[in-house]
Write an enzyme that holds these catalytic residues in place. Structure first.
Site, PDB file in Angstrom:
ATOM      1  N   ALA A   1      25.577  35.375 105.583  1.00  9.82           N
ATOM      2  CA  ALA A   1      24.533  35.710 104.613  1.00  9.82           C
ATOM      3  C   ALA A   1      25.055  35.565 103.186  1.00  9.82           C
ATOM      4  O   ALA A   1      24.370  35.006 102.307  1.00  9.82           O
ATOM      5  CB  ALA A   1      24.026  37.124 104.847  1.00  9.82           C
TER       6      ALA A   1
ATOM      7  N   GLY B   1      30.764  38.469 111.047  1.00 15.60           N
ATOM      8  CA  GLY B   1      30.407  37.068 110.831  1.00 15.60           C
ATOM      9  C   GLY B   1      29.058  36.898 110.168  1.00 15.60           C
ATOM     10  O   GLY B   1      28.871  35.991 109.339  1.00 15.60           O
ATOM     11  N   CYS B   2      28.121  37.762 110.504  1.00 15.11           N
ATOM     12  CA  CYS B   2      26.771  37.659 109.936  1.00 15.11           C
ATOM     13  C   CYS B   2      26.773  37.996 108.446  1.00 15.11           C
ATOM     14  O   CYS B   2      26.020  37.398 107.662  1.00 15.11           O
ATOM     15  CB  CYS B   2      25.820  38.574 110.682  1.00 15.11           C
ATOM     16  SG  CYS B   2      25.715  38.212 112.446  1.00 15.11           S
ATOM     17  N   ASP B   3      27.620  38.937 108.057  1.00 16.81           N
ATOM     18  CA  ASP B   3      27.724  39.290 106.647  1.00 16.81           C
ATOM     19  C   ASP B   3      28.321  38.132 105.847  1.00 16.81           C
ATOM     20  O   ASP B   3      27.862  37.824 104.746  1.00 16.81           O
ATOM     21  CB  ASP B   3      28.592  40.542 106.483  1.00 16.81           C
ATOM     22  CG  ASP B   3      27.951  41.784 107.090  1.00 16.81           C
ATOM     23  OD1 ASP B   3      26.757  41.719 107.454  1.00 16.81           O
ATOM     24  OD2 ASP B   3      28.646  42.809 107.198  1.00 16.81           O
TER      25      ASP B   3
END
Length: 205
Positions: free
Chosen positions: A79, A74-76
């Site tokens: 970003a 999810g963080c990728d």
């Protein structure tokens, strides 16, 4: 198990079985609250520098987004979506700053990675979780055996995914929480962009 980590496990990101209690903290700071000021070591396009919220606010609103870890599902996505929309945030006069407990060494790589931050906006290291705590966010302690999408060990804690939109007067005008509001990582970007565009147009957030 915390919902964020369940999501990471289901995405095939976390490779260790995790079992621990979630600390109980007050809900994240809400709209109308003065945003806690902070300075932190950050990275932009692989180069470290000192980020100051106070200085950023002199230019206009700031989107401070907290996320669990670089190089996780999810963080990728989050970003990459922020990077893809960076010009629209610029047009709205808004600064983006990502915050996690990643070390500055991990962030130097992540900030320059063309698939993620792509050198377009900075990410800051909150290695002790002090900044997250000042915003009343929950964190999970580091766990042995957890690896990122590259197979590299993650040796830091996870901050709950929450985005704060702060106006140039230092007031929080919106709080977007994946845990409380079930907001997808991409929607943190879309919703925060709409809010800063409204601020630019003189409309209510």
């Amino acid at each position: 198990m915390n919902k964020q980590l369940i999501g990471l496990v289901s995405a095939g990101v976390v490779t260790a079985a995790l079992s621990f209690a979630t600390p109980t903290l007050a809900a994240a700071l809400g709209p109308g609250t003065a945003a806690p000021d902070f300075t932190a070591q950050a990275s932009l396009a692989g180069k470290a520098f000192t980020f100051s919220l106070k200085d950023a606010l002199k230019k206009g609103p700031v989107v401070v987004y907290f996320y669990p870890s670089a190089y996780t599902g999810g963080c990728d996505i989050e970003a990459h979506t922020f990077a893809s929309n960076k010009e629209k945030f610029d047009t709205a006069g808004a600064t983006i700053i990502g915050v996690s407990e990643d070390s500055i060494q991990r962030l130097n790589t992540f900030s320059a990675d063309p698939k993620y931050c792509a050198g377009k906006f900075p990410v800051a290291s909150d290695a002790t979780g002090k900044i997250a705590t000042s915003y009343s966010l929950k964190t999970e302690a580091a766990q042995a055996g957890v690896t990122d999408v590259r197979g590299v060990a993650i040796d830091h804690g996870f901050i709950e995914r929450t985005t704060f939109v702060i106006d140039r007067d230092g007031k929080i005008v919106a709080t977007l929480s994946s845990e409380a509001d079930h907001i997808h990582p991409e929607d943190h970007v879309k919703k925060s962009l709409a809010i800063v565009q409204n601020l630019k147009a003189g409309k209510a957030p």
